[in-house]
Design a protein around this motif. Structure first.
Motif, PDB file in Angstrom:
ATOM      1  N   ASP A   1      -0.047 -12.663   5.563  1.00 16.06           N
ATOM      2  CA  ASP A   1      -0.298 -12.106   3.983  1.00 16.06           C
ATOM      3  C   ASP A   1       0.777 -12.395   3.385  1.00 16.06           C
ATOM      4  O   ASP A   1       1.034 -12.703   1.958  1.00 16.06           O
ATOM      5  CB  ASP A   1      -0.664 -10.821   3.954  1.00 16.06           C
ATOM      6  CG  ASP A   1      -1.920 -10.468   4.972  1.00 16.06           C
ATOM      7  OD1 ASP A   1      -2.922 -11.078   4.442  1.00 16.06           O
ATOM      8  OD2 ASP A   1      -1.869 -10.057   6.041  1.00 16.06           O
TER       9      ASP A   1
ATOM     10  N   ARG B   1      -6.238  -4.296   1.801  1.00  9.74           N
ATOM     11  CA  ARG B   1      -6.575  -4.652   2.927  1.00  9.74           C
ATOM     12  C   ARG B   1      -7.593  -3.535   3.793  1.00  9.74           C
ATOM     13  O   ARG B   1      -8.730  -3.773   4.161  1.00  9.74           O
ATOM     14  CB  ARG B   1      -5.769  -5.177   4.022  1.00  9.74           C
ATOM     15  CG  ARG B   1      -4.788  -6.198   3.400  1.00  9.74           C
ATOM     16  CD  ARG B   1      -5.721  -7.496   3.312  1.00  9.74           C
ATOM     17  NE  ARG B   1      -4.971  -8.687   3.066  1.00  9.74           N
ATOM     18  CZ  ARG B   1      -4.316  -8.806   1.950  1.00  9.74           C
ATOM     19  NH1 ARG B   1      -4.786  -8.303   0.611  1.00  9.74           N
ATOM     20  NH2 ARG B   1      -3.468 -10.042   1.673  1.00  9.74           N
TER      21      ARG B   1
ATOM     22  N   ARG C   1       4.477  -3.817  16.961  1.00 11.10           N
ATOM     23  CA  ARG C   1       4.204  -4.183  15.577  1.00 11.10           C
ATOM     24  C   ARG C   1       5.249  -4.885  15.017  1.00 11.10           C
ATOM     25  O   ARG C   1       5.182  -5.545  13.896  1.00 11.10           O
ATOM     26  CB  ARG C   1       3.849  -3.133  15.039  1.00 11.10           C
ATOM     27  CG  ARG C   1       2.633  -2.448  15.236  1.00 11.10           C
ATOM     28  CD  ARG C   1       2.307  -1.051  14.460  1.00 11.10           C
ATOM     29  NE  ARG C   1       1.086  -0.494  14.767  1.00 11.10           N
ATOM     30  CZ  ARG C   1       0.490   0.454  14.221  1.00 11.10           C
ATOM     31  NH1 ARG C   1       1.013   0.822  13.000  1.00 11.10           N
ATOM     32  NH2 ARG C   1      -0.680   1.107  14.459  1.00 11.10           N
TER      33      ARG C   1
ATOM     34  N   LYS D   1       3.477   0.402   8.913  1.00 14.80           N
ATOM     35  CA  LYS D   1       1.877  -0.162   8.785  1.00 14.80           C
ATOM     36  C   LYS D   1       1.588  -1.434   8.429  1.00 14.80           C
ATOM     37  O   LYS D   1       0.616  -1.707   7.886  1.00 14.80           O
ATOM     38  CB  LYS D   1       1.359   0.687   7.164  1.00 14.80           C
ATOM     39  CG  LYS D   1       1.542   2.190   7.705  1.00 14.80           C
ATOM     40  CD  LYS D   1       1.320   2.796   6.235  1.00 14.80           C
ATOM     41  CE  LYS D   1       1.037   4.351   6.190  1.00 14.80           C
ATOM     42  NZ  LYS D   1       0.897   5.012   4.866  1.00 14.80           N
ATOM     43  N   ALA D   2       2.584  -2.170   9.303  1.00 16.88           N
ATOM     44  CA  ALA D   2       2.115  -3.550   9.237  1.00 16.88           C
ATOM     45  C   ALA D   2       2.795  -4.272  10.381  1.00 16.88           C
ATOM     46  O   ALA D   2       3.304  -3.648  11.374  1.00 16.88           O
ATOM     47  CB  ALA D   2       2.954  -4.433   8.081  1.00 16.88           C
ATOM     48  N   HIS D   3       2.146  -5.523  10.709  1.00 15.26           N
ATOM     49  CA  HIS D   3       2.874  -6.507  11.787  1.00 15.26           C
ATOM     50  C   HIS D   3       4.147  -7.141  11.149  1.00 15.26           C
ATOM     51  O   HIS D   3       3.770  -8.039   9.922  1.00 15.26           O
ATOM     52  CB  HIS D   3       1.740  -7.317  12.378  1.00 15.26           C
ATOM     53  CG  HIS D   3       0.710  -6.578  13.540  1.00 15.26           C
ATOM     54  ND1 HIS D   3      -0.363  -6.636  13.562  1.00 15.26           N
ATOM     55  CD2 HIS D   3       1.213  -5.868  14.644  1.00 15.26           C
ATOM     56  CE1 HIS D   3      -0.757  -6.010  14.363  1.00 15.26           C
ATOM     57  NE2 HIS D   3       0.398  -5.443  15.216  1.00 15.26           N
TER      58      HIS D   3
ATOM     59  N   PRO E   1      -2.859  -2.046  11.949  1.00 16.81           N
ATOM     60  CA  PRO E   1      -2.390  -2.432  10.468  1.00 16.81           C
ATOM     61  C   PRO E   1      -3.123  -3.738  10.004  1.00 16.81           C
ATOM     62  O   PRO E   1      -3.865  -4.464  10.678  1.00 16.81           O
ATOM     63  CB  PRO E   1      -0.732  -3.093  11.101  1.00 16.81           C
ATOM     64  CG  PRO E   1      -0.465  -2.505  12.200  1.00 16.81           C
ATOM     65  CD  PRO E   1      -1.730  -2.211  13.144  1.00 16.81           C
ATOM     66  N   THR E   2      -3.262  -3.675   8.726  1.00  6.83           N
ATOM     67  CA  THR E   2      -3.988  -4.641   7.999  1.00  6.83           C
ATOM     68  C   THR E   2      -3.352  -5.836   7.293  1.00  6.83           C
ATOM     69  O   THR E   2      -3.670  -6.839   6.894  1.00  6.83           O
ATOM     70  CB  THR E   2      -4.871  -3.975   6.921  1.00  6.83           C
ATOM     71  OG1 THR E   2      -4.114  -3.477   6.302  1.00  6.83           O
ATOM     72  CG2 THR E   2      -5.855  -2.970   7.532  1.00  6.83           C
ATOM     73  N   LEU E   3      -1.712  -5.581   7.539  1.00  4.33           N
ATOM     74  CA  LEU E   3      -0.873  -6.597   6.859  1.00  4.33           C
ATOM     75  C   LEU E   3      -0.181  -7.383   7.779  1.00  4.33           C
ATOM     76  O   LEU E   3       0.438  -6.590   8.639  1.00  4.33           O
ATOM     77  CB  LEU E   3      -0.032  -6.166   5.721  1.00  4.33           C
ATOM     78  CG  LEU E   3       0.571  -6.740   4.759  1.00  4.33           C
ATOM     79  CD1 LEU E   3      -0.466  -7.255   3.717  1.00  4.33           C
ATOM     80  CD2 LEU E   3       1.534  -5.978   4.022  1.00  4.33           C
ATOM     81  N   ASN E   4       0.027  -8.569   7.784  1.00  6.79           N
ATOM     82  CA  ASN E   4       0.885  -9.550   8.315  1.00  6.79           C
ATOM     83  C   ASN E   4       2.149 -10.100   7.669  1.00  6.79           C
ATOM     84  O   ASN E   4       1.575 -10.730   6.703  1.00  6.79           O
ATOM     85  CB  ASN E   4       0.142 -10.443   9.466  1.00  6.79           C
ATOM     86  CG  ASN E   4      -0.862 -10.101  10.332  1.00  6.79           C
ATOM     87  OD1 ASN E   4      -0.967  -8.747  10.765  1.00  6.79           O
ATOM     88  ND2 ASN E   4      -2.022 -10.641  10.362  1.00  6.79           N
TER      89      ASN E   4
ATOM     90  N   ILE F   1      -1.357  -3.288   1.500  1.00  4.34           N
ATOM     91  CA  ILE F   1      -1.927  -2.549   2.750  1.00  4.34           C
ATOM     92  C   ILE F   1      -3.298  -1.779   2.372  1.00  4.34           C
ATOM     93  O   ILE F   1      -4.178  -1.748   3.168  1.00  4.34           O
ATOM     94  CB  ILE F   1      -0.995  -1.680   3.592  1.00  4.34           C
ATOM     95  CG1 ILE F   1       0.091  -2.391   4.254  1.00  4.34           C
ATOM     96  CG2 ILE F   1      -1.604  -0.725   4.314  1.00  4.34           C
ATOM     97  CD1 ILE F   1       1.228  -1.647   4.711  1.00  4.34           C
TER      98      ILE F   1
ATOM     99  N   LEU G   1       3.890  -4.348  -1.041  1.00 11.84           N
ATOM    100  CA  LEU G   1       3.148  -4.263   0.709  1.00 11.84           C
ATOM    101  C   LEU G   1       2.430  -3.176   0.759  1.00 11.84           C
ATOM    102  O   LEU G   1       1.269  -3.278   1.291  1.00 11.84           O
ATOM    103  CB  LEU G   1       4.444  -4.237   1.386  1.00 11.84           C
ATOM    104  CG  LEU G   1       5.544  -5.424   1.621  1.00 11.84           C
ATOM    105  CD1 LEU G   1       6.298  -5.373   2.866  1.00 11.84           C
ATOM    106  CD2 LEU G   1       4.662  -6.753   1.297  1.00 11.84           C
TER     107      LEU G   1
END
Length: 303
Positions: A173, A46, A141, A111-113, A86-89, A43, A39
């Motif tokens: 993602d 992304r 988040r 650092k993600a959703h 965050p750039t990661l879902n 991140i 992950l």
């Protein structure tokens, strides 16, 4: 009626056994730490992609600037905020009462959703109550949400569950699974590719993509006590599957008698835990062509 009966079963299950978890590993951190590096790498990828795209946009704006632009670091009050987003879902299906996603979310520095789901309203309500302070600290988040990962169309209930997923139009993602697929496999003694597993696999593939159709670096991550999962192997939606042993310690399985699982009965309900990382096949479209192919038969036909 099948969907209603399934939901009722899991609601009653979580009412009776609120603290049980499907896979309870002696070193739960080992399971989390197998996933965290992947992950964090996604991140970083992304973030670099976003920075590159933003640089191209900025150069294009400068080339067309008439001298009265208010953009740039000093002119855009939203720029710093955007860089911190965050750039990661990430979506988890069939979460139960586990804190699996919560531990991963914390380990990657939030650092993600994360959207963490289960078909049981009782389960989700319990998790929201338990983690109320944590949810508030996550600043939107981290969500718990009711979701039917299969959505069988055999009753009059609304089948558009994923339309309400709160981020990125219901596209992700990474999809995490720590027990959802196992639930369906334990129902089938012969591990047949039935309509439920077909629907589950197709929905997961449909979630693994951006709104623009980009599916680079999309992963379905499965934790299971099964050393081999035929459904994953034969499904056309994956172009690569990697399997890892979590570590040498055995995990407890929630209320399962080994004699009921398969023909290799043992005297305890402990098993080795495996992690399967499935990469999305961009050439597969759900509903177009067969969902499954017998890999071994295909190899035999080619010889």
């Amino acid at each position: 009626m099948q969907r209603s009966q399934t939901v009722d079963f899991w609601n009653q299950h979580h009412e009776r056994q609120r603290n049980q978890e499907w896979i309870v590993h002696p070193s739960s951190n080992s399971l989390v730490q197998k996933i965290v590096p992947l992950l964090l790498d996604l991140i970083e990828q992304r973030a670099k992609g976003r920075a590159t795209a933003k640089g191209r946009t900025k150069r294009g704006d400068e080339e067309g600037d008439d001298g009265d632009s208010h953009g740039g670091p000093d002119g855009d009050p939203h720029e710093d905020h955007e860089q911190q987003q965050p750039t990661l879902n990430v979506l988890e299906i069939g979460c139960g009462t586990s804190q699996f996603s919560k531990e991963i979310f914390t380990a990657i520095g939030k650092k993600a959703h994360f959207v963490v789901t289960d078909v049981s309203q009782v389960c989700i309500d319990s998790n929201r109550k338990r983690d109320a302070a944590f949810l508030q600290e996550s600043r939107g988040r981290f969500h718990y949400q009711v979701l039917d990962a299969v959505s069988c169309k055999d009753d009059d209930e609304n089948d558009d569950d994923d339309a309400s997923l709160p981020i990125n139009g219901g596209h992700f993602d990474v999809v995490l699974d720590k027990g959802c697929l196992d639930t369906f496999l334990f129902r089938s003694a012969r591990n047949v590719h039935d309509s439920l597993t077909t629907s589950l696999m197709n929905r997961i593939v449909s979630w693994l993509g951006d709104n623009d159709g980009n599916s680079n670096g999309k992963y379905y991550i499965v934790c299971s006590p099964r050393p081999k999962i035929k459904v994953l192997r034969d499904f056309q939606g994956w172009n690569k599957i990697e399997r890892f042993v979590v570590d040498d310690e055995l995990a407890d399985l929630e209320g399962i008698d080994d004699e009921s699982q398969d023909n290799t009965s043992t005297s305890s309900s402990t098993r080795q835990v495996y992690l399967f990382i499935c990469s999305k096949n961009d050439n597969y479209t759900p509903g177009e062509g067969p969902a499954f192919v017998d890999v071994y038969q295909k190899e035999a036909d080619n010889h």
